[in-house]
Enzyme design. Structure first.
Site, PDB file in Angstrom:
ATOM      1  N   ARG A 207       0.893  -1.160  -0.046  1.00  0.00           N
ATOM      2  CA  ARG A 207      -0.191  -0.125   0.048  1.00  0.00           C
ATOM      3  C   ARG A 207       0.838   1.204  -0.052  1.00  0.00           C
ATOM      4  O   ARG A 207       0.687   2.147  -0.638  1.00  0.00           O
ATOM      5  CB  ARG A 207      -0.828   0.111   1.122  1.00  0.00           C
ATOM      6  CG  ARG A 207      -2.179  -0.898   1.065  1.00  0.00           C
ATOM      7  CD  ARG A 207      -3.378  -0.919   2.543  1.00  0.00           C
ATOM      8  NE  ARG A 207      -2.737  -1.390   3.355  1.00  0.00           N
ATOM      9  CZ  ARG A 207      -2.992  -2.564   3.926  1.00  0.00           C
ATOM     10  NH1 ARG A 207      -3.821  -3.285   3.295  1.00  0.00           N
ATOM     11  NH2 ARG A 207      -2.530  -3.068   5.042  1.00  0.00           N
ATOM     12  N   PHE A 223     -11.458  -5.037  -5.598  1.00  0.00           N
ATOM     13  CA  PHE A 223     -11.297  -5.857  -4.234  1.00  0.00           C
ATOM     14  C   PHE A 223     -10.752  -5.027  -3.220  1.00  0.00           C
ATOM     15  O   PHE A 223      -9.958  -5.363  -2.646  1.00  0.00           O
ATOM     16  CB  PHE A 223     -10.701  -7.108  -4.443  1.00  0.00           C
ATOM     17  CG  PHE A 223     -11.096  -8.009  -5.459  1.00  0.00           C
ATOM     18  CD1 PHE A 223     -12.212  -8.843  -5.384  1.00  0.00           C
ATOM     19  CD2 PHE A 223     -10.380  -7.865  -6.966  1.00  0.00           C
ATOM     20  CE1 PHE A 223     -12.646  -9.730  -6.382  1.00  0.00           C
ATOM     21  CE2 PHE A 223     -10.807  -8.815  -7.812  1.00  0.00           C
ATOM     22  CZ  PHE A 223     -11.947  -9.595  -7.552  1.00  0.00           C
ATOM     23  N   ASP A 245     -15.783  -3.107  -4.085  1.00  0.00           N
ATOM     24  CA  ASP A 245     -15.934  -4.351  -3.338  1.00  0.00           C
ATOM     25  C   ASP A 245     -17.277  -4.924  -3.108  1.00  0.00           C
ATOM     26  O   ASP A 245     -18.232  -4.045  -3.507  1.00  0.00           O
ATOM     27  CB  ASP A 245     -15.382  -4.110  -1.720  1.00  0.00           C
ATOM     28  CG  ASP A 245     -14.887  -5.293  -1.171  1.00  0.00           C
ATOM     29  OD1 ASP A 245     -13.573  -5.607  -1.210  1.00  0.00           O
ATOM     30  OD2 ASP A 245     -15.566  -6.073  -0.666  1.00  0.00           O
ATOM     31  N   ASP A 295      -6.483  -7.040  -6.292  1.00  0.00           N
ATOM     32  CA  ASP A 295      -6.127  -7.694  -5.123  1.00  0.00           C
ATOM     33  C   ASP A 295      -7.261  -8.696  -4.652  1.00  0.00           C
ATOM     34  O   ASP A 295      -7.847  -8.320  -3.570  1.00  0.00           O
ATOM     35  CB  ASP A 295      -5.839  -6.780  -4.007  1.00  0.00           C
ATOM     36  CG  ASP A 295      -5.388  -7.501  -2.739  1.00  0.00           C
ATOM     37  OD1 ASP A 295      -4.687  -8.495  -2.685  1.00  0.00           O
ATOM     38  OD2 ASP A 295      -5.300  -6.797  -1.641  1.00  0.00           O
ATOM     39  N   CYS A 335      -2.965 -14.108  -3.772  1.00  0.00           N
ATOM     40  CA  CYS A 335      -2.612 -14.365  -2.302  1.00  0.00           C
ATOM     41  C   CYS A 335      -2.923 -16.054  -2.148  1.00  0.00           C
ATOM     42  O   CYS A 335      -3.275 -16.349  -1.178  1.00  0.00           O
ATOM     43  CB  CYS A 335      -3.522 -13.686  -1.291  1.00  0.00           C
ATOM     44  SG  CYS A 335      -5.188 -13.873  -1.360  1.00  0.00           S
TER      45      CYS A 335
HETATM   46  N1  SAH Z   1      -6.969  -5.096  -0.938  1.00  0.00           N
HETATM   47  C1  SAH Z   1      -7.697  -4.979   0.111  1.00  0.00           C
HETATM   48  C2  SAH Z   1      -7.809  -6.569   0.663  1.00  0.00           C
HETATM   49  C3  SAH Z   1      -8.572  -7.213  -0.282  1.00  0.00           C
HETATM   50  S1  SAH Z   1      -9.414  -8.821   0.419  1.00  0.00           S
HETATM   51  C4  SAH Z   1      -6.660  -4.128   1.407  1.00  0.00           C
HETATM   52  O1  SAH Z   1      -5.744  -3.679   1.061  1.00  0.00           O
HETATM   53  O2  SAH Z   1      -7.149  -4.289   2.428  1.00  0.00           O
HETATM   54  C5  SAH Z   1     -10.590  -8.996  -0.623  1.00  0.00           C
HETATM   55  C6  SAH Z   1     -11.729  -8.268  -0.981  1.00  0.00           C
HETATM   56  O3  SAH Z   1     -12.475  -8.710  -2.039  1.00  0.00           O
HETATM   57  C7  SAH Z   1     -12.738  -8.411   0.402  1.00  0.00           C
HETATM   58  O4  SAH Z   1     -12.957  -7.146   0.839  1.00  0.00           O
HETATM   59  C8  SAH Z   1     -14.084  -9.174  -0.325  1.00  0.00           C
HETATM   60  O5  SAH Z   1     -15.292  -8.391   0.201  1.00  0.00           O
HETATM   61  C9  SAH Z   1     -13.791  -8.784  -1.634  1.00  0.00           C
HETATM   62  N2  SAH Z   1     -14.450  -9.772  -2.545  1.00  0.00           N
HETATM   63  C10 SAH Z   1     -14.260 -11.112  -2.861  1.00  0.00           C
HETATM   64  N3  SAH Z   1     -14.971 -11.301  -3.900  1.00  0.00           N
HETATM   65  C11 SAH Z   1     -15.500 -10.517  -4.414  1.00  0.00           C
HETATM   66  C12 SAH Z   1     -16.211 -10.350  -5.836  1.00  0.00           C
HETATM   67  N4  SAH Z   1     -16.364 -11.059  -6.610  1.00  0.00           N
HETATM   68  N5  SAH Z   1     -16.419  -9.008  -6.253  1.00  0.00           N
HETATM   69  C13 SAH Z   1     -16.050  -7.769  -5.257  1.00  0.00           C
HETATM   70  N6  SAH Z   1     -15.576  -7.930  -4.262  1.00  0.00           N
HETATM   71  C14 SAH Z   1     -15.043  -9.300  -3.735  1.00  0.00           C
END
Ligand code: SAH
Length: 394
Positions: A207, A223, A245, A295, A335
């Site tokens: 980040r 995401f 998200d 992500d 991940c």
């Molecule tokens: N980049 C973020 C962490 C991402 S974790 C950070 O730095 O904090 C992955 C995220 O993807 C979660 O918030 C989850 O709610 C979301 N997610 C999972 N599947 C999804 C989808 N199909 N569409 C949108 N969001 C999704």
């Protein structure tokens, strides 16, 4: 004293200091769970491990030295030394870190995350569960947290014969979450209902890095969860950021985070949507971005599903490349521990070919240093990322 005896030839991974013992490697073991010496077929000492006959991953090493015990004193030593190793990264501009990263800190089955005044822990194995009351005493002694929360609400506990548990042990969890500071950014963490223990600390370094790519850019953060990358991009001078998200509560926190840092709310848009569908809508609408962060959550937890996961990653990254402006930057992560960096790179290569562009890799990314990778335990490496530049016109 009862011991775990391995079958002949099954000691090799332990000799290489890999801390897992599968039930298939065991010749003879005590009937009940507990902590035992592990010996090879010639009765040579290999390690001290806790053992759960209910799990196919039956034993996990807690010490490689003979004559050691697994008790309050040894847990105290492990916790204080894990904290010592993180001291350098904690300070006024950095109040959150993973203090214990399970096997990588020789505390298999235990995660401990510090979020400012709150300490949140997660117990994932029977061996650690048996030490729970001692661990709680030690958390109080060593960290004296204002808030102590257990987030052992992971389905994986079932494999160990354990129920999920979520409990406030000390203090009161504030309604809106606890505030942490990460590289100078104020972030709210929902330690009670948020994902995992509340936040993705493993992306801290990445980040921070994104700030240096963001100046003057139009950013799409896919995401986004609670908007960590969105905030970093805005701090780095992005002109506007869209956070996508599926979780409304996470997006609400993202919006609150923008306000907390005195940033202009008009420069940020949050979109509650399925990223796979939303990217297609953006493509149809002819939208473009200068910086895209991708992500996604873990796609593979079983080797059988690697191909399917690759298709998912390819789909996302292909559309992201199509949405990028010339010389646009794609910051893309996986991940999924079961997907190697090489394979992930191949997926990006395939996406680039299909998008008919060149991809320059500018940086190779991984998990933050409070999530160390143990060379003897490759499973501890799971987060892989690339910062790429897209070139089409040549
Ligand atoms: N980049 C973020 C962490 C991402 S974790 C950070 O730095 O904090 C992955 C995220 O993807 C979660 O918030 C989850 O709610 C979301 N997610 C999972 N599947 C999804 C989808 N199909 N569409 C949108 N969001 C999704």
């Amino acid at each position: 004293m009862e011991k775990i005896m391995l079958k002949a030839g099954k000691e090799k991974s332990l000799r290489n200091r890999h801390p897992w013992i599968f039930s298939g490697a065991i010749q003879h073991a005590p009937k009940a769970s507990g902590t035992f010496e592990v010996r090879d077929a010639k009765n040579q000492f290999l390690a001290l491990a806790y053992y759960n006959p209910q799990s196919s991953l039956a034993g996990r090493v807690v010490s490689w030295k003979s004559g050691k015990t697994w008790d309050k004193a040894s847990l105290h030593l492990r916790l204080t030394s894990a904290l010592e190793r993180r001291k350098g990264l904690l300070g006024p501009t950095q109040t959150a870190a993973r203090i214990v990263a399970s096997e990588a800190d020789l505390l298999p089955g235990l995660i401990v995350d510090l979020y400012g005044s709150a300490l949140v822990f997660q117990i994932l194995t029977k061996g650690m569960e048996d030490m729970r009351s001692i661990l709680i005493e030690l958390f109080e002694e060593i960290f004296a947290p204002e808030i102590l929360v257990e987030r052992s609400d992971e389905a994986i506990r079932k494999k160990e014969g354990l129920e999920e548990r979520k409990e406030v042990i000390r203090g009161v969890v504030p309604e809106g979450g606890v505030e942490i500071i990460e590289h100078g950014m104020k972030l709210l963490v929902d330690i009670w209902d948020g994902h995992k223990t509340g936040f993705y600390l493993d992306q801290r370094t990445n980040r921070h890095l994104v700030k240096s790519y963001a100046k003057g850019k139009r950013v799409l953060n896919c995401f986004s969860y609670t908007g960590g990358f969105s905030l970093a991009a805005l701090m780095g001078g992005a002109t506007n950021v869209v956070s996508v998200d599926e979780s409304r509560p996470a997006l609400n926190i993202a919006e609150e985070n923008i306000k907390r840092n005195g940033l202009d709310s008009n420069s940020h848009t949050s979109v509650q949507a399925d990223v796979f569908k939303y990217l297609r809508q953006l493509r149809e609408a002819g939208e473009t971005y200068d910086l895209i962060i991708m992500d996604p959550p873990k796609f593979v937890s079983d080797r059988k599903h690697i191909d399917r996961a690759c298709r998912g990653y390819k789909d996302l990254n292909l559309i992201a490349l199509q949405l990028l402006s010339e010389n646009g930057i794609l910051v893309s992560f996986s991940c999924s521990g079961l997907l190697s960096r090489e394979l992930f790179q191949k997926v990006l290569f395939g996406a680039g070919v299909d998008a008919q562009c060149e991809i320059q890799v500018l940086e190779h990314l991984s998990q933050s240093d409070d999530h160390p990778v143990l060379l003897t335990f490759p499973e501890s490496l799971y987060l892989k990322g690339f910062i790429c530049r897209k070139i089409t016109t040549l």
